[in-house]
Design an enzyme around this catalytic site. Structure first.
Site, PDB file in Angstrom:
ATOM      1  N   GLY A 185      -3.111 -30.762  -1.850  1.00 22.78           N
ATOM      2  CA  GLY A 185      -4.271 -29.953  -1.419  1.00 22.78           C
ATOM      3  C   GLY A 185      -4.920 -30.497  -0.166  1.00 22.78           C
ATOM      4  O   GLY A 185      -6.154 -30.455  -0.037  1.00 22.78           O
ATOM      5  N   PRO A 186      -4.131 -31.003   0.820  1.00 21.11           N
ATOM      6  CA  PRO A 186      -4.713 -31.714   1.968  1.00 21.11           C
ATOM      7  C   PRO A 186      -5.548 -30.850   2.910  1.00 21.11           C
ATOM      8  O   PRO A 186      -6.382 -31.373   3.632  1.00 21.11           O
ATOM      9  CB  PRO A 186      -3.477 -32.238   2.706  1.00 21.11           C
ATOM     10  CG  PRO A 186      -2.401 -31.255   2.360  1.00 21.11           C
ATOM     11  CD  PRO A 186      -2.673 -30.870   0.937  1.00 21.11           C
ATOM     12  N   ARG A 239     -11.195 -28.548   1.127  1.00 24.48           N
ATOM     13  CA  ARG A 239     -12.425 -29.256   1.523  1.00 24.48           C
ATOM     14  C   ARG A 239     -12.435 -30.692   1.010  1.00 24.48           C
ATOM     15  O   ARG A 239     -12.765 -31.625   1.739  1.00 24.48           O
ATOM     16  CB  ARG A 239     -13.641 -28.487   0.992  1.00 24.48           C
ATOM     17  CG  ARG A 239     -13.901 -27.227   1.798  1.00 24.48           C
ATOM     18  CD  ARG A 239     -14.746 -26.250   1.046  1.00 24.48           C
ATOM     19  NE  ARG A 239     -14.013 -25.761  -0.127  1.00 24.48           N
ATOM     20  CZ  ARG A 239     -14.329 -24.677  -0.807  1.00 24.48           C
ATOM     21  NH1 ARG A 239     -15.378 -23.982  -0.477  1.00 24.48           N
ATOM     22  NH2 ARG A 239     -13.611 -24.292  -1.843  1.00 24.48           N
ATOM     23  N   MET A 240     -12.021 -30.892  -0.234  1.00 19.31           N
ATOM     24  CA  MET A 240     -11.967 -32.253  -0.773  1.00 19.31           C
ATOM     25  C   MET A 240     -10.732 -32.990  -0.257  1.00 19.31           C
ATOM     26  O   MET A 240     -10.791 -34.156   0.111  1.00 19.31           O
ATOM     27  CB  MET A 240     -11.907 -32.204  -2.310  1.00 19.31           C
ATOM     28  CG  MET A 240     -13.200 -31.898  -2.974  1.00 19.31           C
ATOM     29  SD  MET A 240     -14.369 -33.259  -2.849  1.00 19.31           S
ATOM     30  CE  MET A 240     -13.735 -34.372  -4.107  1.00 19.31           C
ATOM     31  N   THR A 265     -10.916 -29.911 -11.137  1.00 18.78           N
ATOM     32  CA  THR A 265     -11.660 -29.696 -12.380  1.00 18.78           C
ATOM     33  C   THR A 265     -11.064 -28.543 -13.176  1.00 18.78           C
ATOM     34  O   THR A 265     -10.181 -27.824 -12.683  1.00 18.78           O
ATOM     35  CB  THR A 265     -13.146 -29.409 -12.063  1.00 18.78           C
ATOM     36  OG1 THR A 265     -13.201 -28.335 -11.117  1.00 18.78           O
ATOM     37  CG2 THR A 265     -13.825 -30.622 -11.493  1.00 18.78           C
ATOM     38  N   HIS A 281     -23.530 -24.879  -7.620  1.00 24.21           N
ATOM     39  CA  HIS A 281     -22.402 -25.134  -6.715  1.00 24.21           C
ATOM     40  C   HIS A 281     -22.261 -24.003  -5.697  1.00 24.21           C
ATOM     41  O   HIS A 281     -22.776 -22.907  -5.895  1.00 24.21           O
ATOM     42  CB  HIS A 281     -21.093 -25.258  -7.511  1.00 24.21           C
ATOM     43  CG  HIS A 281     -20.934 -26.592  -8.181  1.00 24.21           C
ATOM     44  ND1 HIS A 281     -21.511 -26.877  -9.398  1.00 24.21           N
ATOM     45  CD2 HIS A 281     -20.275 -27.718  -7.790  1.00 24.21           C
ATOM     46  CE1 HIS A 281     -21.212 -28.125  -9.735  1.00 24.21           C
ATOM     47  NE2 HIS A 281     -20.475 -28.664  -8.783  1.00 24.21           N
ATOM     48  N   HIS A 282     -21.455 -24.286  -4.670  1.00 22.01           N
ATOM     49  CA  HIS A 282     -21.090 -23.280  -3.672  1.00 22.01           C
ATOM     50  C   HIS A 282     -20.358 -22.112  -4.351  1.00 22.01           C
ATOM     51  O   HIS A 282     -19.786 -22.276  -5.435  1.00 22.01           O
ATOM     52  CB  HIS A 282     -20.190 -23.919  -2.601  1.00 22.01           C
ATOM     53  CG  HIS A 282     -18.938 -24.514  -3.181  1.00 22.01           C
ATOM     54  ND1 HIS A 282     -17.785 -23.795  -3.333  1.00 22.01           N
ATOM     55  CD2 HIS A 282     -18.682 -25.745  -3.679  1.00 22.01           C
ATOM     56  CE1 HIS A 282     -16.863 -24.546  -3.892  1.00 22.01           C
ATOM     57  NE2 HIS A 282     -17.379 -25.751  -4.114  1.00 22.01           N
ATOM     58  N   LYS A 339     -16.426 -21.935  -5.774  1.00 24.75           N
ATOM     59  CA  LYS A 339     -15.949 -22.702  -6.932  1.00 24.75           C
ATOM     60  C   LYS A 339     -15.307 -21.767  -7.946  1.00 24.75           C
ATOM     61  O   LYS A 339     -15.850 -20.713  -8.257  1.00 24.75           O
ATOM     62  CB  LYS A 339     -17.122 -23.465  -7.564  1.00 24.75           C
ATOM     63  CG  LYS A 339     -16.701 -24.388  -8.685  1.00 24.75           C
ATOM     64  CD  LYS A 339     -17.808 -25.349  -9.061  1.00 24.75           C
ATOM     65  CE  LYS A 339     -17.412 -26.210 -10.254  1.00 24.75           C
ATOM     66  NZ  LYS A 339     -16.197 -27.001 -10.022  1.00 24.75           N
ATOM     67  N   THR A 395     -18.428 -31.369 -14.422  1.00 25.70           N
ATOM     68  CA  THR A 395     -19.502 -32.361 -14.571  1.00 25.70           C
ATOM     69  C   THR A 395     -20.486 -31.924 -15.664  1.00 25.70           C
ATOM     70  O   THR A 395     -20.928 -32.737 -16.471  1.00 25.70           O
ATOM     71  CB  THR A 395     -20.257 -32.522 -13.233  1.00 25.70           C
ATOM     72  OG1 THR A 395     -19.308 -32.875 -12.250  1.00 25.70           O
ATOM     73  CG2 THR A 395     -21.334 -33.587 -13.310  1.00 25.70           C
TER      74      THR A 395
HETATM   75  P1  NAP Z   1     -10.500 -25.906  -1.775  1.00 24.09           P
HETATM   76  O1  NAP Z   1     -11.190 -26.184  -0.498  1.00 24.09           O
HETATM   77  O2  NAP Z   1     -10.273 -24.500  -2.206  1.00 24.09           O
HETATM   78  O3  NAP Z   1      -9.101 -26.678  -1.742  1.00 24.09           O
HETATM   79  C1  NAP Z   1      -8.075 -26.476  -2.691  1.00 24.09           C
HETATM   80  C2  NAP Z   1      -6.793 -26.711  -1.950  1.00 24.09           C
HETATM   81  O4  NAP Z   1      -5.719 -26.672  -2.898  1.00 24.09           O
HETATM   82  C3  NAP Z   1      -6.516 -25.628  -0.894  1.00 24.09           C
HETATM   83  O5  NAP Z   1      -6.153 -26.259   0.304  1.00 24.09           O
HETATM   84  C4  NAP Z   1      -5.361 -24.853  -1.507  1.00 24.09           C
HETATM   85  O6  NAP Z   1      -4.509 -24.302  -0.508  1.00 24.09           O
HETATM   86  C5  NAP Z   1      -4.661 -25.953  -2.260  1.00 24.09           C
HETATM   87  N1  NAP Z   1      -3.712 -25.473  -3.242  1.00 24.09           N
HETATM   88  C6  NAP Z   1      -3.819 -24.384  -4.053  1.00 24.09           C
HETATM   89  N2  NAP Z   1      -2.701 -24.287  -4.783  1.00 24.09           N
HETATM   90  C7  NAP Z   1      -1.910 -25.326  -4.441  1.00 24.09           C
HETATM   91  C8  NAP Z   1      -0.614 -25.743  -4.824  1.00 24.09           C
HETATM   92  N3  NAP Z   1       0.108 -25.059  -5.722  1.00 24.09           N
HETATM   93  N4  NAP Z   1      -0.078 -26.851  -4.254  1.00 24.09           N
HETATM   94  C9  NAP Z   1      -0.765 -27.552  -3.343  1.00 24.09           C
HETATM   95  N5  NAP Z   1      -1.995 -27.184  -2.913  1.00 24.09           N
HETATM   96  C10 NAP Z   1      -2.549 -26.084  -3.458  1.00 24.09           C
HETATM   97  O7  NAP Z   1     -11.279 -26.625  -2.993  1.00 24.09           O
HETATM   98  P2  NAP Z   1     -12.113 -27.986  -2.967  1.00 24.09           P
HETATM   99  O8  NAP Z   1     -13.549 -27.685  -2.833  1.00 24.09           O
HETATM  100  O9  NAP Z   1     -11.456 -28.946  -2.048  1.00 24.09           O
HETATM  101  O10 NAP Z   1     -11.896 -28.460  -4.475  1.00 24.09           O
HETATM  102  C11 NAP Z   1     -10.615 -28.808  -4.956  1.00 24.09           C
HETATM  103  C12 NAP Z   1     -10.753 -29.170  -6.437  1.00 24.09           C
HETATM  104  O11 NAP Z   1     -11.577 -30.339  -6.555  1.00 24.09           O
HETATM  105  C13 NAP Z   1     -11.425 -28.079  -7.284  1.00 24.09           C
HETATM  106  O12 NAP Z   1     -10.851 -28.091  -8.574  1.00 24.09           O
HETATM  107  C14 NAP Z   1     -12.878 -28.543  -7.352  1.00 24.09           C
HETATM  108  O13 NAP Z   1     -13.543 -28.065  -8.489  1.00 24.09           O
HETATM  109  C15 NAP Z   1     -12.677 -30.036  -7.420  1.00 24.09           C
HETATM  110  N6  NAP Z   1     -13.797 -30.854  -6.968  1.00 24.09           N
HETATM  111  C16 NAP Z   1     -13.892 -32.066  -7.564  1.00 24.09           C
HETATM  112  C17 NAP Z   1     -14.863 -32.944  -7.173  1.00 24.09           C
HETATM  113  C18 NAP Z   1     -14.915 -34.286  -7.841  1.00 24.09           C
HETATM  114  O14 NAP Z   1     -15.780 -35.103  -7.480  1.00 24.09           O
HETATM  115  N7  NAP Z   1     -14.025 -34.565  -8.769  1.00 24.09           N
HETATM  116  C19 NAP Z   1     -15.765 -32.588  -6.157  1.00 24.09           C
HETATM  117  C20 NAP Z   1     -15.633 -31.346  -5.531  1.00 24.09           C
HETATM  118  C21 NAP Z   1     -14.622 -30.490  -5.945  1.00 24.09           C
HETATM  119  P3  NAP Z   1      -4.692 -22.707  -0.117  1.00 24.09           P
HETATM  120  O15 NAP Z   1      -6.143 -22.549   0.204  1.00 24.09           O
HETATM  121  O16 NAP Z   1      -3.807 -22.529   1.033  1.00 24.09           O
HETATM  122  O17 NAP Z   1      -4.268 -21.950  -1.331  1.00 24.09           O
END
Ligand code: NAP
Length: 267
Positions: A10-11, A14-15, A102, A156-157, A160, A167
């Site tokens: 997921g590079p 946002r995370m 999550t 949250h935004h 989500k 959490t």
């Molecule tokens: P995001 O910006 O939507 O990023 C998710 C990424 O995963 C996107 O780049 C997406 O690519 C990619 N993805 C989707 N399917 C995939 C696959 N099969 N293989 C590889 N990559 C894939 O979301 P985010 O805000 O970064 O959050 C990511 C996760 O972390 C969520 O579950 C969020 O709830 C969680 N989170 C956790 C914390 C913590 O502290 N633990 C904090 C914030 C968020 P595409 O957009 O191209 O589909």
């Protein structure tokens, strides 16, 4: 000392993009590759904002990546649907997962715990990597020993995918471990609009707010005769999660069980 070989799934997210920069600036870490379901075969450096990562390959196939590179750690920051598959695959290949994604169910966690035991390697799943949020959960658990009435409001935004947040669920679980069970509110309370009292977890209520402009916030409100106590944490940007990600990567290398929640690895 060999560098810790890290893969990030997921590079471009946002995370994930914060984690890419964290790994890059950490001296004893090496970003060996990234997993991106849309851009296999290329290099991370081809994407805007990642020009310094010209040599970091992109894989779509996790198994192929693990076989070719034998990494130490997978950091997964994707979506609830694929996060479980990624984590299982990593454990099957002896790669230690650090999971921020999550939305894992109790059944998912049980299955992964069993797999860790079988493979004798560690895995850390943390619904919240912000150390302040972990303290907010710990303080809430302490308060839950003295206050039976509690409402959790997580904010949250609006992008989500899961609700309530991991959490909020984790906070409710931690409070439930110490709180005398109670069905809150008036026994004859009726919702005139369904959902207005939020989700019910062991008689506590959880409310999920989704708005553009927010990042990740949570307020835990306790009440008893003549007083309320509010414990609140706010993450204003995703950099707030990165010290927790680093702590989890350093720790996962030393353990051989599943750890769910960063509160279990900070004192
Ligand atoms: P995001 O910006 O939507 O990023 C998710 C990424 O995963 C996107 O780049 C997406 O690519 C990619 N993805 C989707 N399917 C995939 C696959 N099969 N293989 C590889 N990559 C894939 O979301 P985010 O805000 O970064 O959050 C990511 C996760 O972390 C969520 O579950 C969020 O709830 C969680 N989170 C956790 C914390 C913590 O502290 N633990 C904090 C914030 C968020 P595409 O957009 O191209 O589909």
């Amino acid at each position: 000392m060999d560098k810790v070989k890290v893969i990030i799934a997921g590079p471009r997210g946002r995370m994930g993009s914060e984690a890419v920069h964290l790994v890059n600036r950490t001296e004893n870490y090496e970003l060996a590759a990234v997993i991106d379901h849309k851009n296999g075969g290329g290099f991370l450096g081809d994407f805007e904002g990642f020009s310094q990562f010209g040599q970091v390959p992109i894989y779509t196939d996790l198994a192929q990546c693990f076989q070719e590179l034998s990494p130490d750690v997978l950091i997964d920051l994707t979506t609830p649907e694929v996060g479980m598959f990624h984590t299982k695959t990593a454990l099957e290949y002896g790669v230690r997962p650090v999971v921020g994604t999550t939305g894992f169910s109790k059944e998912n966690l049980n299955e992964l715990e069993e797999l860790c035991r079988e493979k004798e390697i560690g895995c850390i799943i943390a619904p919240n990597f912000a150390l302040g949020a972990v303290l907010m959960m710990k303080f809430s658990q302490l308060a839950g020993r003295y206050f039976n009435d509690v409402e959790i409001i997580e904010l949250h935004h609006d992008q989500k995918l899961d609700a309530p947040s991991g959490t909020a669920v984790k906070t409710a679980e931690m409070i439930a471990d110490v709180r005398t069970e109670k069905e809150q509110g008036h026994p004859e309370e009726k919702e005139t609009i369904p959902g207005s009292r939020g989700a019910n977890f062991d008689g506590m209520h959880i409310h999920s707010v989704r708005l553009p402009g927010l990042i990740a916030h949570q307020q835990v409100m306790f009440g008893s005769e003549g007083q309320t106590l509010t414990i609140r944490h706010d993450s204003y940007n995703r950099a707030s999660f990165m010290s927790g990600v680093k702590l989890a990567v350093d720790t996962v290398l030393k353990i051989d069980t599943l750890v769910y929640g960063l509160e279990n690895i900070i004192d």
